[in-house]
Design an enzyme around this catalytic site. Structure first.
Site, short mmCIF file in Angstrom:
data_model
loop_
_atom_site.label_atom_id
_atom_site.label_comp_id
_atom_site.label_asym_id
_atom_site.label_seq_id
_atom_site.Cartn_x
_atom_site.Cartn_y
_atom_site.Cartn_z
N HIS A 74 1.23 5.13 13.44
CA HIS A 74 0.87 6.47 13.88
C HIS A 74 1.65 6.93 15.09
O HIS A 74 1.54 8.09 15.48
CB HIS A 74 -0.64 6.55 14.15
CG HIS A 74 -1.43 6.69 12.88
ND1 HIS A 74 -1.56 5.68 11.98
CD2 HIS A 74 -2.10 7.75 12.36
CE1 HIS A 74 -2.29 6.10 10.95
NE2 HIS A 74 -2.62 7.35 11.15
N SER A 124 4.69 8.54 9.52
CA SER A 124 5.20 7.91 8.31
C SER A 124 6.67 8.26 8.09
O SER A 124 7.11 9.36 8.44
CB SER A 124 4.40 8.38 7.10
OG SER A 124 3.06 8.01 7.24
N LYS A 156 -4.07 11.84 -3.42
CA LYS A 156 -3.01 11.13 -4.14
C LYS A 156 -3.32 9.62 -4.16
O LYS A 156 -3.13 8.96 -5.19
CB LYS A 156 -1.67 11.38 -3.46
CG LYS A 156 -0.51 10.89 -4.29
CD LYS A 156 0.82 11.34 -3.67
CE LYS A 156 1.97 10.90 -4.58
NZ LYS A 156 3.27 11.35 -4.08
N ASP A 157 -3.79 9.09 -3.03
CA ASP A 157 -4.12 7.67 -2.99
C ASP A 157 -5.33 7.35 -3.87
O ASP A 157 -5.40 6.28 -4.46
CB ASP A 157 -4.41 7.22 -1.55
CG ASP A 157 -3.12 7.12 -0.74
OD1 ASP A 157 -2.07 6.83 -1.34
OD2 ASP A 157 -3.17 7.33 0.49
N GLU A 170 1.41 -20.85 -7.10
CA GLU A 170 1.03 -19.58 -7.68
C GLU A 170 2.26 -18.69 -7.79
O GLU A 170 3.23 -18.84 -7.05
CB GLU A 170 -0.03 -18.91 -6.80
CG GLU A 170 -1.39 -19.59 -6.88
CD GLU A 170 -2.19 -19.12 -8.07
OE1 GLU A 170 -1.91 -19.60 -9.18
OE2 GLU A 170 -3.09 -18.29 -7.90
#
Lengths: 458, 187, 285
Positions: free
Chosen positions: A219, A223, A247-248, A291
Site C-alpha cells: 500500500h 499496486s 473481480k476477485d 509433494e
C-alpha cells in the site's frame, strides 16, 4: 501513503464514529481493501492470485485448526488418528481432503502470483520490499508444507522427513549433529513428529503476520499494473471496492470450482499412494518423491551427481551432496537479489522484446522440465535433462537477466494507464506518434513528471 | 466515468434502489449462504464421532453381586453403579414420603419390575459431576445410607434419591434391560 | 553493479560446475558406459486393466453395488483374512453394506477377537462385538513374518488407496499368477526364486503371496453368483475399495451438490462483476 485522490473514510452512524475514534479498524479495512485504496484500472486476471493466496491461507488455517482437534502427534497412533478422522469423525474426510488439496491450491496460486511478478517485474523499485517479503512467505510456506506432510506418518511422510533433514547433514563438520538436533534422535520418530506438529501449527500464523507486512508494503507505492507505467492521475485508478472486490469474488468462485472438483472427485490425485502405508523405518518405498510443489527444487537438488574435484589429483573440493543442497537453496535465495539483478527501467514484459523471449522460451519451459524431472525417478535421461535445465535456471536469473536488462531496447511505453486502456488520455492527447524513451521512464516514479508524447499501447 | 454513473442514476426507481442492484444482492446473498453452509462441517466435526456413538452400550454381569454390595462398571466412559439392595434398604426407601422429596420418585420407578432389589444408576453426581462415594466397600455412604458426594456434600438415600446438599436431581437411572436373569444391557 | 557482477560470477560458476563435473561425466557414461542389465520385471511385467466391465463405483456418478460388496466381504472372510488384517475397519461398519443390525451382531460374533478374562485379567479370546475392529491373524509383526517366509502380509484396510491402480491393481494381482514364458525366461536367464511366485502384474514379477484364489467355487456365494476366480477377484477388490474409502459415494454426491452451487454462485458473481465494470469499458474507436 496512497494517492491524493483516495477517498476518505467517513463514519456515518454514531457507533462507527465512536469506533473510529477508539479503534479505527473499519478505517483500516476501508483504506486497505475498500473504496479508500485506488488501484490501477487495467489489472488483468493475473492480479487475482494475491487475494486467492490469502484465501487459501485462511482455508488452511481454518481446516488445520479443526483437524488438530482429532490428530495425535505420536508415532504409535498418528496414522490411526488420521484414519479415525477419515472414517468416524463427522465430515472428517471432507476436512482432511480440503486441507491436503488446499495446500496444493495454495501453492498453485502462489506460483502463479510469483510468475506474474517475474513477468511484470513487480519486484522492481519501488516495490522491492513487497517482493522480499513475498520470498520470505514462500520459504515459510515450504517449511510449513514439508512439516505438514510428515504428520500423517505414512511412508512418504517418514522418508520425506528422513531425506529432507538429511539435506542438513551435507553441511561440512556440523552437518550430522544438526540433523540429529532437528530430528531429536537418529531417525524420525516421536520427537521429530511432535516438534513438526508444533511448528506446523505455529508457522501459518507467522505467515499470516508476514502477509500483513506484505500488504502493508504494497500500500505504500500501490499496486503495479500490466503496463508497468506508474499511476499518474485519478483517471488511471478505480477504488478497490467495488471494482476489484467484485473481480476477485468472481475469480474466487472459479478457483473454488477447481478446488471442489479436486476435493470431492480426485482427492488423492495430487498425493502419493505410499502415504497410505503406515511409516516403516525398515523399508524405503521404491520411488520416493516429495509433494508436487517441490518437484522443480528437488530436480535441482538431484542434478548434482558429481563431486567438484581438482582434475587428475583426486582431491574433492565440494561433494556432490553439498553442491545439490547449495544449489537448491540458492535457487530460491537468488530471488532476494532480483530487484538488483534486473536493472531494466521498463517493468512489464510486454514492452521488453528480448526479456519476453527469454521468459516464455527459456524460463517457463525450464520450470516445466524441472517440474517433470523432479517427479520422475532418478535415472537417465531425466538426470541429464534436469542438469541442463538447472544450468539454464541459474544462468537465466544470474547471467541472462542482468545482461538483457543492459542491452535490450524496450518498446515505446504508453503515456499513462488511462491511455493504455482507453486509447487516449486527456492531458497530453495529441496524435499517436512518438514514444517515451526508456531513460525518461527511469525517473517515472511517483512524484516525477513524465515527458514525451503519448503512444497507444500495442 | 462520471457520465456513466449519471446514466445509471437516471434509471433509479422511486425507492432509490437501482434497477439492477438485485444482481449484487443475489450474488452477496448466495455467497452468504455458501459461507453459512461451510459451518455445517466445521461445527458438526466436534460432535461425537461414529465410533463414540457406537460404543454407547455396555453389558454388565450382575449375578455376582450379593445383597448389600455394589459394583462399579463403565458406561459411556462414566462410572455406573449397580447395587443389590438388602430388604432393610428396600423398606427404608419405600418408607419415605414421596411428596417430601426434591425429585419425587418411588423405588419402583427407579428399578425394573421383578428386580426391585437391583438399583442401576449413573455414578455421576447431578450437582457438578463428581463420582459419589458409597459403591466401594467401606466407603462413606452418607447420612441416608445410599451415596455421598464428597465434593459438595450431596447425600443420596438407598434408592439413590437426593435428600440433602446442592444436587438438584436423583442419580440418573440409565436406559437398560435384562438380557437374561444375570446380564443387563445398558444403553 | 556489484550485485550483478557477483550474480554473473556465481551463476557461471554453478552452471559450469554442473556441466563439467556432473553433466559431462553423466553423458559420457550414458553414451559409452556399460549398458544397463535387463531386469526380468521389465520383460515380464504387464500393467493390469482390471475386471471387464469395470466396477459399479467407477466414474463420478458411480454407486456401490451392495450385493457385490457383501460377496467381496465373504471372500475376504473366507480367503484373505487367514493372513491379512483389516485393522481400520470395525464390524459395525458392515451395516453400510446393507446388513441389518442383527446380521451385523451375528457377523461380529462369528469372529474371535482378543479379550481379557473379567475374572482373572488374563488375555483370552471372545466373540467379536460390533464395536470391535477386525482382528489381526497374527499377534504381532514378528509372528506374521515368521509364518510367511519373512514377508509380512500387509493390512488390507487401505490397500486400494496405497497402490497405484487401486482396485484394479488388487484384481490384477489376484488374477496374475501363472508361469513365465519358458522360452523368454531362458533367454533372459530368469528363474522364479524359491518361496516366491511368478505374477505378471506384480511390479517385480516375483510375489511372496501364494496364489490365494485357485479354484472356481472356492467360495459359495449366498446369492448364488457363480464364484469364478475373476468374479471373486472383482468382488473382493470392490470390497477393499469400500474398506479404504467408505465415504467414496457420499463424497461424490456432496461434490455434485457443492459444484452445482458454486457454478450458480460464480455465474452471479460474474454478472455482478460485469455490472460494476460496465461503465469502465475501453471505448471502441
Amino acid at each position: 501513503m496512497s494517492f491524493a485522490w483516495a477517498k476518505h473514510y467517513e463514519p456515518k452512524t454514531p457507533l462507527t464514529k465512536w469506533l473510529d475514534e477508539k479503534l479505527p479498524l473499519p478505517r483500516l479495512v476501508y483504506n486497505a481493501v475498500g473504496a479508500g485504496y485506488p488501484v490501477p484500472r487495467n489489472l488483468n486476471y493475473m492480479w487475482n492470485f494475491g487475494v486467492l493466496a490469502g484465501f487459501f491461507l485462511v482455508v488452511q488455517i481454518v481446516t488445520g485448526v479443526v483437524l488438530a482437534m482429532h490428530y495425535a502427534a505420536n508415532s504409535q497412533v498418528a496414522f490411526a488418528t488420521v484414519e479415525h478422522l477419515m472414517r468416524d469423525v463427522n465430515w472428517g474426510w471432507a476436512l482432511r481432503y480440503a486441507h491436503a488439496n488446499g495446500a496444493s491450491f495454495f501453492f498453485i496460486v502462489v506460483y502463479l502470483h510469483i510468475f506474474r511478478g517475474l513477468f511484470y517485474s513487480s519486484y522492481k523499485a519501488p516495490r522491492e520490499m513487497i517482493w522480499l517479503l513475498g520470498v520470505v512467505i514462500f520459504l515459510l510456506m515450504m517449511a510449513t508444507a514439508f512439516m505438514g506432510y510428515v504428520l500423517p506418518w505414512g511412508q512418504m511422510s517418514y522418508w520425506g522427513a528422513q531425506v529432507i533433514t538429511g539435506l542438513f547433514s551435507a553441511i561440512p563438520l556440523v552437518g550430522e549433529p544438526i540433523q540429529h538436533w532437528i530430528l531429536g534422535g537418529f531417525a524420525p520418530d516421536n520427537a521429530a513428529l511432535n516438534r513438526f506438529f508444533s511448528l506446523h501449527f505455529l508457522l501459518p500464523f507467522v505467515i499470516a503476520g508476514v502477509v500483513i507486512l506484505h500488504i502493508w508494503a504494497l500500500h505504500i507505492p500501490g499496486s503495479s499494473n500490466p503496463t508497468g507505467v506508474e499511476v499518474k492521475s485519478e483517471s488511471d485508478t478505480v477504488p478497490f471496492h467495488p471494482y476489484y472486490t467484485a473481480k476477485d469474488g468472481f475469480g474466487l468462485g472459479v478457483a473454488l470450482i477447481f478446488f471442489a472438483t479436486m476435493v470431492f472427485f480426485l482427492p488423492n490425485y495430487l498425493g502419493h499412494p505410499d502415504n497410505y502405508i503406515e511409516a516403516n523405518p525398515l523399508s524405503t518405498p521404491a520411488h520416493i518423491v516429495p509433494e508436487w510443489y517441490f518437484w522443480p527444487f528437488y530436480a535441482i537438488l538431484r542434478a548434482f551427481t558429481g563431486d567438484l574435484t581438482i582434475p587428475f589429483t583426486g582431491i574433492t573440493l565440494i561433494p556432490a551432496k553439498l553442491l545439490g543442497v547449495i544449489a537448491m537453496f540458492g535457487s530460491i535465495l537468488l530471488w532476494f537479489f532480483l530487484p538488483w539483478l534486473d536493472k531494466s527501467p521498463v517493468r512489464s514484459g510486454h514492452y521488453r522484446p528480448l526479456f519476453n523471449k527469454f521468459f516464455w522460451f527459456g524460463l517457463i519451459p525450464t520450470m516445466a522440465v524441472l517440474f517433470y524431472c523432479g517427479g520422475a525417478p532418478a535415472e537417465e535421461p531425466y538426470v541429464m535433462i534436469s542438469q541442463v535445465a538447472t544450468a539454464y535456471y541459474f544462468l537465466h536469473f544470474l547471467v541472462i537477466l542482468p545482461i538483457v536488462s543492459q542491452i535490450e531496447v524496450p518498446k515505446p511505453l504508453p503515456f499513462s494507464i488511462t491511455e493504455a486502456v482507453l486509447g487516449t488520455d486527456k492531458p497530453g492527447s495529441t496524435s499517436g506518434a512518438g514514444g517515451i524513451a526508456p531513460e525518461t521512464v527511469v525517473g517515472d516514479l511517483p512524484g516525477s513528471t513524465p515527458e514525451g508524447t503519448p503512444q497507444p499501447a500495442e | 466515468m462520471a457520465s456513466d454513473t449519471a446514466a445509471i442514476t437516471a434509471t433509479d426507481t422511486e425507492d432509490g434502489v437501482r434497477r439492477r442492484d438485485w444482481i449484487h444482492i443475489a450474488a452477496l446473498g448466495t455467497a452468504g449462504v455458501g459461507g453459512a453452509a461451510l459451518l455445517i462441517p466445521l461445527v458438526s466435526q466436534m460432535s461425537a464421532s461414529a465410533d463414540v456413538l457406537a460404543a454407547s452400550t455396555t453389558e454388565v454381569d450382575v449375578s455376582g453381586i450379593a445383597a448389600g454390595q455394589a459394583i462399579k462398571a463403565v458406561f459411556r466412559k462414566q462410572p455406573l453403579f449397580v447395587r443389590r439392595l438388602t430388604q432393610t434398604e428396600i423398606d427404608e426407601a419405600n418408607a419415605v414420603d414421596i411428596s417430601s422429596l426434591r425429585d419425587p420418585q418411588t423405588l419402583a420407578e427407579r428399578t425394573k419390575e421383578g428386580h426391585q432389589d437391583l438399583l442401576v444408576t449413573m455414578g455421576v453426581c447431578t450437582h457438578l459431576g463428581c463420582v459419589p462415594l458409597g459403591a466401594g466397600e467401606g466407603e462413606n455412604r452418607g447420612p441416608f445410607g445410599g451415596y455421598f458426594c464428597p465434593c459438595h456434600g450431596s447425600a443420596y438415600d438407598t434408592a439413590a434419591r437426593i435428600r440433602q446438599g446442592p444436587a438438584p436431581k436423583n442419580l440418573v437411572v440409565p436406559d437398560y434391560e435384562f438380557k437374561s436373569e444375570s446380564v443387563i444391557r445398558v444403553g | 553493479m556489484s550485485i550483478r557482477l557477483g550474480g554473473i560470477i556465481f551463476g557461471l560458476a554453478i552452471a559450469g560446475i554442473l556441466v563439467l563435473w556432473s553433466l559431462v561425466p553423466g553423458v559420457k557414461n550414458y553414451a559409452f558406459g556399460p549398458p544397463a542389465e535387463v531386469q526380468p520385471a521389465t520383460v515380464f511385467y504387464e500393467h493390469g486393466e482390471g475386471p471387464e466391465g469395470g466396477y459399479a463405483f467407477d466414474g463420478p456418478l458411480g454407486r456401490w453395488d451392495y450385493a457385490q460388496l457383501q460377496r467381496g466381504y465373504q471372500v475376504y472372510k473366507e480367503v484373505c483374512s487367514a493372513c491379512h488384517s483389516l485393522k481400520f475397519v470395525s464390524f459395525r461398519n458392515l451395516a453400510q453394506l446393507g446388513y441389518t443390525e442383527a446380521e451385523v451382531d451375528a457377523e461380529a460374533a462369528s469372529w474371535t477377537v482378543p479379550g481379557i478374562d473379567p475374572q482373572t485379567g488374563e488375555t483370552t479370546t471372545r466373540p467379536g462385538e460390533p464395536t470391535d475392529h477386525f482382528p489381526s491373524p497374527y499377534p504381532n509383526a514378528i509372528a506374521a513374518a515368521a509364518a510367511n517366509n519373512n514377508a509380512i502380509p500387509p493390512d488390507l484396510s487401505l490397500i486400494t488407496k496405497a497402490r497405484h491402480g487401486g482396485a484394479r491393481y488388487v484384481y490384477s494381482i489376484l488374477t496374475g499368477y501363472g508361469e513365465p514364458d519358458p522360452a523368454l525366461a531362458k533367454k533372459v536367464g530368469f528363474e522364479t526364486p524359491t518361496g516366491l511366485y511368478f505374477n505378471k502384474h506384480f511390479p517385480n514379477v516375483n510375489i511372496a503371496m501364494p496364489p490365494p484364489l485357485v479354484l472356481d467355487g472356492q467360495v459359495s456365494y449366498a446369492d448364488g453368483t457363480k464364484a469364478t476366480i475373476p468374479q471373486m477377484a472383482t468382488d473382493v477388490s470392490a470390497f477393499l475399495t469400500w474398506t479404504a474409502e467408505p465415504s467414496l459415494v457420499a463424497r461424490r454426491q456432496t461434490g455434485w451438490f457443492v459444484i452445482g452451487f458454486l457454478l450458480f454462485a460464480t455465474a452471479l458473481a460474474f454478472l455482478s462483476y460485469k455490472q460494476i465494470w460496465a461503465g469502465m469499458k475501453p471505448k471502441k474507436k
